[in-house]
Design an enzyme around this catalytic site. Structure first.
Site, short mmCIF file in Angstrom:
data_model
loop_
_atom_site.label_atom_id
_atom_site.label_comp_id
_atom_site.label_asym_id
_atom_site.label_seq_id
_atom_site.Cartn_x
_atom_site.Cartn_y
_atom_site.Cartn_z
N GLY A 143 1.94 2.08 10.70
CA GLY A 143 2.91 3.18 10.60
C GLY A 143 3.56 3.55 11.92
N GLU A 189 -5.95 -4.99 10.20
CA GLU A 189 -4.92 -3.99 10.44
C GLU A 189 -5.24 -3.20 11.72
OE1 GLU A 189 -2.74 -2.87 6.60
OE2 GLU A 189 -4.49 -1.58 6.73
N HIS A 219 -9.64 1.28 4.32
CA HIS A 219 -8.39 1.42 5.09
C HIS A 219 -8.66 2.35 6.28
CE1 HIS A 219 -4.30 2.54 6.14
NE2 HIS A 219 -3.91 1.43 5.52
N ASN A 226 0.88 -1.17 0.00
CA ASN A 226 0.00 0.00 0.00
C ASN A 226 0.91 1.22 0.00
OD1 ASN A 226 -1.85 2.00 0.38
ND2 ASN A 226 -2.29 1.49 2.52
N SER A 267 2.95 -2.33 10.43
CA SER A 267 4.39 -2.35 10.72
C SER A 267 5.05 -3.70 10.40
CB SER A 267 4.65 -1.94 12.17
OG SER A 267 4.22 -0.60 12.37
N GLU A 305 -7.07 4.73 7.45
CA GLU A 305 -6.82 6.15 7.17
C GLU A 305 -8.02 6.78 6.46
OE1 GLU A 305 -3.04 5.62 5.25
OE2 GLU A 305 -2.19 4.99 7.18
C1 PEP Z 1 -0.96 0.10 5.82
O1 PEP Z 1 -0.91 1.25 5.43
O2 PEP Z 1 -1.88 -0.62 5.46
C2 PEP Z 1 0.09 -0.38 6.71
C3 PEP Z 1 -0.03 -1.56 7.23
O3 PEP Z 1 1.15 0.48 6.94
P1 PEP Z 1 2.54 0.12 7.69
O4 PEP Z 1 3.03 -1.19 7.10
O5 PEP Z 1 3.45 1.25 7.36
O6 PEP Z 1 2.23 -0.02 9.13
#
Ligand code: PEP
Length: 252
Positions: free
Chosen positions: A175, A169, A97, A9, A215, A99
């Site tokens: 992040g 997630e 997502h 992503n 992460s 975000e």
């Molecule tokens: C994501 O944006 O779906 C995500 C898992 O980000 P990160 O791997 O940076 O935590």
């Protein structure tokens, strides 16, 4: 046995040139290695879709958008429809997502509409769900994820649910550099499979890929992907570095 999937992503990162260079590096790796056991998906900005679809070998790498409009077409200035995404040659869309839920006020109901538009346009949704830190600290994580799944995708019939990839997630892991432990992630993935089995059937639940996101890095991917109900990862930060993304693919 479910095939493992590694999906990147890129979020709102890379200009077109940088994005293409990144896709070229991953494509070179995918084309020159016969021992790749993961399905690879690149989730790229809208502006990059057509170019990247035409850059990669689509027999080795699939391309995803990161969102779509909740309406089919019409006077929605600035929006991009599922049909438009389909017309670029992309095959997947990341939907819901955290975000988008957090910064763009996407509700479970809006997400359900987007899921329907994916299905209507023969695109595979990568449906994201996950609890906040406060919800986990209050031990509400199962309840929260179940509600997101119930409203977001469980209205689909038994044929269409098989088109969905679920990505668990936890918001606190995205992040932050703090991943869910393999045990925490496995426990939630097992729960997601259990509710999917109760809603549809064990056979269907056993087919649906459930990815972990939050992460994931080359050094923690191995332990996470070893868990029986974790079918790969949705990778944010580490998907922007070709070497890290390739290392994560190699873990599978
Ligand atoms: C994501 O944006 O779906 C995500 C898992 O980000 P990160 O791997 O940076 O935590």
């Amino acid at each position: 046995m479910r095939k493992k999937i590694i999906a990147g992503n890129w979020k709102m990162n890379t200009c077109l040139k940088k994005g293409q260079e990144l896709a070229e590096k991953i494509n070179l790796y995918a084309k020159s290695n016969t021992n790749i056991y993961a399905g690879i998906i690149l989730g790229v900005p809208f502006t990059h879709l057509y170019k990247i679809v035409n850059t990669v070998d689509l027999t080795k790498i699939s391309v995803a958008a990161q969102n779509c409009a909740s309406e089919e077409s019409g006077a929605y200035t600035g929006e991009v429809s599922a049909g438009m995404i389909k017309s670029t040659g992309a095959n997947y869309i990341i939907i819901g997502h955290s975000e988008r839920r957090q910064f763009f006020s996407e509700t479970d109901e809006i997400i359900a509409k987007k899921i329907n538009l994916c299905i209507k346009n023969e695109l595979f949704p990568i449906f994201c769900c996950g609890e906040s830190l406060q919800e986990r600290n209050e031990s509400k994580h199962f309840e929260v994820v179940e509600k997101q799944i119930n409203t977001g995708i469980f209205h689909l019939d038994k044929f269409n649910i098989e088109q969905v990839i679920i990505a668990y997630e936890p918001v606190w892991a995205i992040g932050t550099g703090v991943n869910a432990s393999p045990g925490q992630a496995q426990e939630m993935h097992e729960y997601i499979r259990k509710i999917t089995s109760e809603k549809y059937s064990k056979a269907i639940a056993d087919k649906i890929p459930v990815l972990y996101g939050g992460s994931v890095k080359p050094d923690n991917a191995g332990e996470l992907f070893k868990q029986p109900d974790i079918d790969g990862g949705l990778i944010g930060g580490a998907s922007l570095k070709a070497d890290d993304f390739i290392e994560i693919i190699k873990v599978v």
